[in-house]
Scaffold this motif. Structure first.
Motif, PDB file in Angstrom:
ATOM      1  N   GLY A 143       0.803  -1.216   0.000  1.00  0.00           N
ATOM      2  CA  GLY A 143       0.000   0.000   0.000  1.00  0.00           C
ATOM      3  C   GLY A 143       0.835   1.264   0.000  1.00  0.00           C
ATOM      4  N   VAL A 144       1.984   1.229   0.662  1.00  0.00           N
ATOM      5  CA  VAL A 144       2.858   2.399   0.723  1.00  0.00           C
ATOM      6  C   VAL A 144       3.666   2.556  -0.560  1.00  0.00           C
ATOM      7  CG1 VAL A 144       4.890   3.355   1.913  1.00  0.00           C
ATOM      8  CG2 VAL A 144       3.023   2.360   3.237  1.00  0.00           C
ATOM      9  N   ASP A 145       4.072   1.451  -1.162  1.00  0.00           N
ATOM     10  CA  ASP A 145       4.970   1.448  -2.331  1.00  0.00           C
ATOM     11  C   ASP A 145       4.430   0.482  -3.378  1.00  0.00           C
ATOM     12  OD1 ASP A 145       7.165   1.614  -4.054  1.00  0.00           O
ATOM     13  OD2 ASP A 145       8.369   0.205  -2.874  1.00  0.00           O
ATOM     14  N   PRO A 146       3.363   0.841  -4.077  1.00  0.00           N
ATOM     15  CA  PRO A 146       2.748  -0.086  -5.042  1.00  0.00           C
ATOM     16  C   PRO A 146       3.709  -0.562  -6.130  1.00  0.00           C
ATOM     17  CG  PRO A 146       1.325   1.810  -4.639  1.00  0.00           C
ATOM     18  CD  PRO A 146       2.638   2.120  -3.999  1.00  0.00           C
ATOM     19  N   GLN A 147       4.693   0.264  -6.484  1.00  0.00           N
ATOM     20  CA  GLN A 147       5.633  -0.143  -7.530  1.00  0.00           C
ATOM     21  C   GLN A 147       6.471  -1.342  -7.096  1.00  0.00           C
ATOM     22  OE1 GLN A 147       7.846   3.442  -8.397  1.00  0.00           O
ATOM     23  NE2 GLN A 147       6.422   4.037 -10.041  1.00  0.00           N
ATOM     24  N   GLY A 148       6.614  -1.540  -5.804  1.00  0.00           N
ATOM     25  CA  GLY A 148       7.393  -2.677  -5.310  1.00  0.00           C
ATOM     26  C   GLY A 148       6.536  -3.879  -4.959  1.00  0.00           C
ATOM     27  N   ALA A 149       5.254  -3.875  -5.353  1.00  0.00           N
ATOM     28  CA  ALA A 149       4.328  -4.931  -4.932  1.00  0.00           C
ATOM     29  C   ALA A 149       4.837  -6.324  -5.278  1.00  0.00           C
ATOM     30  CB  ALA A 149       2.952  -4.691  -5.564  1.00  0.00           C
ATOM     31  N   ALA A 150       5.353  -6.493  -6.501  1.00  0.00           N
ATOM     32  CA  ALA A 150       5.822  -7.818  -6.910  1.00  0.00           C
ATOM     33  C   ALA A 150       6.982  -8.279  -6.035  1.00  0.00           C
ATOM     34  CB  ALA A 150       6.244  -7.786  -8.386  1.00  0.00           C
ATOM     35  N   ASP A 151       7.904  -7.358  -5.718  1.00  0.00           N
ATOM     36  CA  ASP A 151       9.044  -7.713  -4.864  1.00  0.00           C
ATOM     37  C   ASP A 151       8.575  -8.106  -3.465  1.00  0.00           C
ATOM     38  OD1 ASP A 151      10.852  -7.269  -6.875  1.00  0.00           O
ATOM     39  OD2 ASP A 151      11.315  -5.208  -6.242  1.00  0.00           O
ATOM     40  N   TYR A 152       7.665  -7.307  -2.907  1.00  0.00           N
ATOM     41  CA  TYR A 152       7.196  -7.595  -1.552  1.00  0.00           C
ATOM     42  C   TYR A 152       6.486  -8.944  -1.484  1.00  0.00           C
ATOM     43  CZ  TYR A 152       8.139  -2.615  -0.828  1.00  0.00           C
ATOM     44  OH  TYR A 152       8.727  -1.377  -0.765  1.00  0.00           O
ATOM     45  N   ARG A 153       5.695  -9.230  -2.494  1.00  0.00           N
ATOM     46  CA  ARG A 153       4.951 -10.501  -2.485  1.00  0.00           C
ATOM     47  C   ARG A 153       5.895 -11.688  -2.669  1.00  0.00           C
ATOM     48  NH1 ARG A 153       0.543  -7.404  -5.939  1.00  0.00           N
ATOM     49  NH2 ARG A 153      -0.894  -6.830  -4.243  1.00  0.00           N
ATOM     50  N   THR A 154       6.889 -11.520  -3.547  1.00  0.00           N
ATOM     51  CA  THR A 154       7.859 -12.601  -3.741  1.00  0.00           C
ATOM     52  C   THR A 154       8.683 -12.835  -2.478  1.00  0.00           C
ATOM     53  OG1 THR A 154       8.014 -12.167  -6.125  1.00  0.00           O
ATOM     54  CG2 THR A 154       9.841 -13.353  -5.105  1.00  0.00           C
ATOM     55  N   ASN A 155       9.169 -11.736  -1.898  1.00  0.00           N
ATOM     56  CA  ASN A 155       9.955 -11.854  -0.668  1.00  0.00           C
ATOM     57  C   ASN A 155       9.140 -12.501   0.448  1.00  0.00           C
ATOM     58  OD1 ASN A 155      12.038 -10.536  -1.980  1.00  0.00           O
ATOM     59  ND2 ASN A 155      11.657  -8.549  -1.005  1.00  0.00           N
ATOM     60  N   ALA A 156       7.892 -12.061   0.578  1.00  0.00           N
ATOM     61  CA  ALA A 156       7.048 -12.603   1.639  1.00  0.00           C
ATOM     62  C   ALA A 156       6.786 -14.089   1.429  1.00  0.00           C
ATOM     63  CB  ALA A 156       5.728 -11.830   1.714  1.00  0.00           C
ATOM     64  N   SER A 157       6.523 -14.491   0.208  1.00  0.00           N
ATOM     65  CA  SER A 157       6.271 -15.907  -0.074  1.00  0.00           C
ATOM     66  C   SER A 157       7.486 -16.755   0.272  1.00  0.00           C
ATOM     67  CB  SER A 157       5.898 -16.090  -1.550  1.00  0.00           C
ATOM     68  OG  SER A 157       4.666 -15.462  -1.836  1.00  0.00           O
ATOM     69  N   THR A 158       8.665 -16.274  -0.113  1.00  0.00           N
ATOM     70  CA  THR A 158       9.896 -17.008   0.202  1.00  0.00           C
ATOM     71  C   THR A 158      10.094 -17.116   1.708  1.00  0.00           C
ATOM     72  OG1 THR A 158      10.927 -16.256  -1.863  1.00  0.00           O
ATOM     73  CG2 THR A 158      12.400 -17.023  -0.109  1.00  0.00           C
ATOM     74  N   VAL A 216       7.806 -16.812   4.101  1.00  0.00           N
ATOM     75  CA  VAL A 216       6.768 -17.644   4.727  1.00  0.00           C
ATOM     76  C   VAL A 216       7.126 -19.119   4.619  1.00  0.00           C
ATOM     77  CG1 VAL A 216       4.377 -18.439   4.495  1.00  0.00           C
ATOM     78  CG2 VAL A 216       4.876 -15.988   4.577  1.00  0.00           C
ATOM     79  N   ARG A 217       7.654 -19.524   3.474  1.00  0.00           N
ATOM     80  CA  ARG A 217       8.078 -20.931   3.326  1.00  0.00           C
ATOM     81  C   ARG A 217       9.181 -21.257   4.330  1.00  0.00           C
ATOM     82  NH1 ARG A 217       7.323 -19.745  -2.219  1.00  0.00           N
ATOM     83  NH2 ARG A 217       9.561 -19.362  -2.522  1.00  0.00           N
ATOM     84  N   GLU A 218      10.110 -20.308   4.536  1.00  0.00           N
ATOM     85  CA  GLU A 218      11.164 -20.534   5.534  1.00  0.00           C
ATOM     86  C   GLU A 218      10.571 -20.653   6.934  1.00  0.00           C
ATOM     87  OE1 GLU A 218      13.974 -17.380   5.252  1.00  0.00           O
ATOM     88  OE2 GLU A 218      14.468 -17.761   3.132  1.00  0.00           O
ATOM     89  N   GLU A 250       7.518 -21.601   7.707  1.00  0.00           N
ATOM     90  CA  GLU A 250       6.790 -22.873   7.818  1.00  0.00           C
ATOM     91  C   GLU A 250       7.748 -24.021   8.126  1.00  0.00           C
ATOM     92  OE1 GLU A 250       4.830 -22.836   4.058  1.00  0.00           O
ATOM     93  OE2 GLU A 250       2.972 -21.939   4.858  1.00  0.00           O
ATOM     94  N   THR A 251       8.920 -24.003   7.485  1.00  0.00           N
ATOM     95  CA  THR A 251       9.939 -25.005   7.806  1.00  0.00           C
ATOM     96  C   THR A 251      10.422 -24.842   9.241  1.00  0.00           C
ATOM     97  OG1 THR A 251      10.670 -25.090   5.493  1.00  0.00           O
ATOM     98  CG2 THR A 251      12.216 -25.884   7.167  1.00  0.00           C
ATOM     99  N   LEU A 252      10.609 -23.579   9.667  1.00  0.00           N
ATOM    100  CA  LEU A 252      11.026 -23.296  11.037  1.00  0.00           C
ATOM    101  C   LEU A 252       9.989 -23.808  12.032  1.00  0.00           C
ATOM    102  CD1 LEU A 252      12.910 -21.808  13.084  1.00  0.00           C
ATOM    103  CD2 LEU A 252      11.504 -19.762  12.678  1.00  0.00           C
ATOM    104  N   ASP A 253       8.721 -23.585  11.750  1.00  0.00           N
ATOM    105  CA  ASP A 253       7.648 -24.050  12.641  1.00  0.00           C
ATOM    106  C   ASP A 253       7.726 -25.562  12.830  1.00  0.00           C
ATOM    107  OD1 ASP A 253       5.076 -23.720  14.087  1.00  0.00           O
ATOM    108  OD2 ASP A 253       4.265 -24.831  12.384  1.00  0.00           O
ATOM    109  N   THR A 254       7.958 -26.281  11.752  1.00  0.00           N
ATOM    110  CA  THR A 254       8.083 -27.740  11.825  1.00  0.00           C
ATOM    111  C   THR A 254       9.311 -28.140  12.640  1.00  0.00           C
ATOM    112  OG1 THR A 254       6.973 -28.005   9.691  1.00  0.00           O
ATOM    113  CG2 THR A 254       8.321 -29.849  10.468  1.00  0.00           C
ATOM    114  N   GLN A 255      10.432 -27.439  12.424  1.00  0.00           N
ATOM    115  CA  GLN A 255      11.652 -27.742  13.166  1.00  0.00           C
ATOM    116  C   GLN A 255      11.463 -27.525  14.666  1.00  0.00           C
ATOM    117  OE1 GLN A 255      14.365 -25.076  11.203  1.00  0.00           O
ATOM    118  NE2 GLN A 255      15.012 -26.595   9.681  1.00  0.00           N
ATOM    119  N   VAL A 256      10.854 -26.389  15.035  1.00  0.00           N
ATOM    120  CA  VAL A 256      10.617 -26.103  16.456  1.00  0.00           C
ATOM    121  C   VAL A 256       9.700 -27.165  17.059  1.00  0.00           C
ATOM    122  CG1 VAL A 256       9.566 -24.457  18.061  1.00  0.00           C
ATOM    123  CG2 VAL A 256      11.035 -23.629  16.210  1.00  0.00           C
ATOM    124  N   ARG A 257       8.645 -27.491  16.343  1.00  0.00           N
ATOM    125  CA  ARG A 257       7.681 -28.480  16.835  1.00  0.00           C
ATOM    126  C   ARG A 257       8.346 -29.842  17.030  1.00  0.00           C
ATOM    127  NH1 ARG A 257       2.651 -27.447  16.756  1.00  0.00           N
ATOM    128  NH2 ARG A 257       2.982 -25.846  15.143  1.00  0.00           N
TER     129      ARG A 257
END
Length: 527
Positions: free
Chosen positions: A378-393, A395-397, A399-406
């Motif tokens: 919302g603050v930087d719409p031009q970076g939307a693709a970067d933010y979404r890609t970074n967040a997806s990557t 989040v996967r990390e 999720e792996t961390l959650d499994t490791q801790v558990r």
């Protein structure tokens, strides 16, 4: 054992750790008006790390609270305020995690229109799970704090407003004092009847200041036995410039070392002598009362008590000797006796009804990341693709961390899965990963714990066969009671991270992985 854990364990058992006595290191980058990146200010280093993973090269991010510092008590500097002024977006945890001065510095200095996001509250829309803050202080006397209820929305209150709870008069055979013990045992006064009550200065010398929807722990001391009546008045300060809004006045009655059922003028009164209770300001009803849970069995059993028909008992077993520490000479000469209702937890501790430490469940941190992603888009719409890609990557990390801790914690035998610590920051860790929070809290850090306090802790450790206790490195200097009892019982003293990083643990993923491995290594093997 993990070499990092070995290093941290060696540090955490050193008395009065230097790391706990000095200010934390400045973390992040200084925000400036000339940097083309999105300028982001967060309250804590944990949030700074989450934002860095989502924002990547498109953001410059710094935190108000330095690493190694305690967000519950940190006071922001002029440099911190400068960073706030330059920010394009701000992230706090809130739910009263941060010291109110940090929230005020943020809210008062952000430019108009800059998004100011409270992550713990906002993350609920992204499936974050919240839990009540449960305090089991196991005291032999009533625990009496101060509380604010209601929103005050009709008066225009917000999270930067102040509720002023002032003592205006006191009657009784001796002095009555209300104070809390801050970091490293420094007392901070809210009430002292010994020097009178100054109406000319607005009773500032006898006033406790709380944010809306908060409550605080408090020590209450009485120098002589008898009946005390303390008059308290509440006001709502919306801004420093505006005239305060009056919220009412009440008289609170204490029976100190005498029969609470025989207080003159209070025949048939309810007697509060156990569990939790608070001198409470209700913003919506504009009145003061006692809000109490006499059985100590949880929020659902709290109810309103009218001070006009209620007596607070301070029994003879609350009689304690004044310690030799010069900081506590205000109570009297060392060795003299005072009646005291103890503070119940270590250090300054203002909080609300919801446990704010959501990130100790990795699934909640994922919700934070998703809210951070959408805010940056919302603050930087031009970076939307970067933010979404970074967040997806990321989040996967996570999720792996959650499994490791558990998996790491699940490999601890259930009979040994007990956490004893001095800071109530691990409720989410316990709920998400099956750890029993069995910790105790020293009733009053200003004095040496009683034999009963130590016996209770010792019995807990022995009965549960607990092999180790856990200290946060930045709080280790405050935790001498726990370390002494642990050494007497031959327990290991291990490190665990709650609210902040240090030079060895610098990211959220490292922190959660370290905590899981430390729990596993210290609870599965004997010393």
């Amino acid at each position: 054992m993990n070499p990092l854990i070995v290093a941290r364990l060696r540090q955490v058992i050193v008395p009065l750790l230097v790391v706990g006595l000095i200010a934390g290191c400045r973390s992040g980058v200084a925000l400036t008006a000339t940097d083309d990146r999105v300028q982001v200010i967060t309250t804590t280093g944990i949030l700074r790390d989450l934002v860095s993973n989502v924002g990547g090269d498109r953001v410059a991010v710094t935190s108000l609270v330095p690493d190694n510092a305690d967000p519950h008590s940190y006071e922001p500097s002029l440099r911190d305020v400068r960073d706030v002024v330059y920010a394009d977006v701000a992230f706090s945890n809130y739910l009263l995690l941060e010291e109110q001065a940090v929230i005020k510095a943020l809210d008062a200095n952000l430019r108009d229109g800059v998004p100011n996001v409270s992550l713990a509250e906002g993350a609920v829309r992204y499936a974050a799970e919240i839990i009540p803050l449960v305090e089991d202080v196991s005291l032999d006397t009533i625990w009496l704090g101060m509380r604010v209820r209601g929103t005050g929305a009709a008066e225009g209150a917000n999270r930067s407003s102040d509720v002023l709870l002032s003592a205006t008069a006191a009657a009784g055979p001796g002095r009555v004092l209300a104070y809390l013990t801050e970091s490293f045992g420094n007392p901070s006064f809210s009430v002292d009847s010994g020097d009178g009550f100054d109406a000319a200065n607005g009773y500032r010398d006898d006033t406790a200041t709380l944010p809306p929807d908060a409550h605080t722990h408090m020590s209450w001391a009485f120098t002589k036995p008898g009946v005390y009546r303390l008059t308290m008045r509440a006001n709502l300060a919306l801004t420093p410039e505006a005239a305060p809004v009056p919220l009412g006045e009440q008289v609170f009655t204490f029976a100190v070392g005498v029969d609470p059922h025989s207080v003159p003028g209070m025949a048939g009164a309810a007697v509060l002598n156990s569990g939790h209770a608070d001198v409470t300001v209700d913003l919506d009803e504009r009145r003061l009362y006692l809000f109490a849970d006499p059985e100590g069995s949880g929020e659902a059993n709290q109810r309103v008590y009218d001070p006009a028909s209620t007596v607070i008992e301070v029994p003879n077993k609350a009689l304690l000797e004044v310690p030799g520490d010069r900081r506590f000479r205000f109570l009297g000469r060392p060795g003299t006796q005072v009646y005291q209702l103890p503070q119940a937890v270590l250090g300054k501790h203002v909080h609300g009804e919801i446990d704010p430490h959501l990130w100790q469940n990795v699934r909640n941190a994922i919700s934070y990341v998703e809210l951070i992603r959408d805010t940056l888009v919302g603050v930087d719409p031009q970076g939307a693709a970067d933010y979404r890609t970074n967040a997806s990557t990321y989040v996967r990390e996570l999720e792996t961390l959650d499994t490791q801790v558990r998996d790491t914690i699940a490999s601890i035998p259930p009979s040994r899965r007990h956490l004893v610590s001095t800071h109530d920051a691990f409720g989410y860790l316990g709920q998400a990963y099956g750890v029993q929070i069995s910790g105790f809290v020293t009733p009053n850090p200003a004095t040496e714990p009683s034999l009963a306090d130590r016996r209770r802790l010792t019995e807990t450790i022995r009965n549960l066969r607990i092999p180790a206790v856990f200290l946060e490195p930045n709080l280790a200097a405050r935790s001498t009671t726990l370390t002494e009892v642990a050494r007497e019982e031959g327990l290991r003293i291990c490190a665990i991270y709650g609210d902040t990083f240090d030079r060895d643990v610098t990211t959220y993923a490292e922190m959660m992985r370290f905590n899981a491995e430390s729990l596993h290594d210290c609870l599965t093997t004997d010393k």
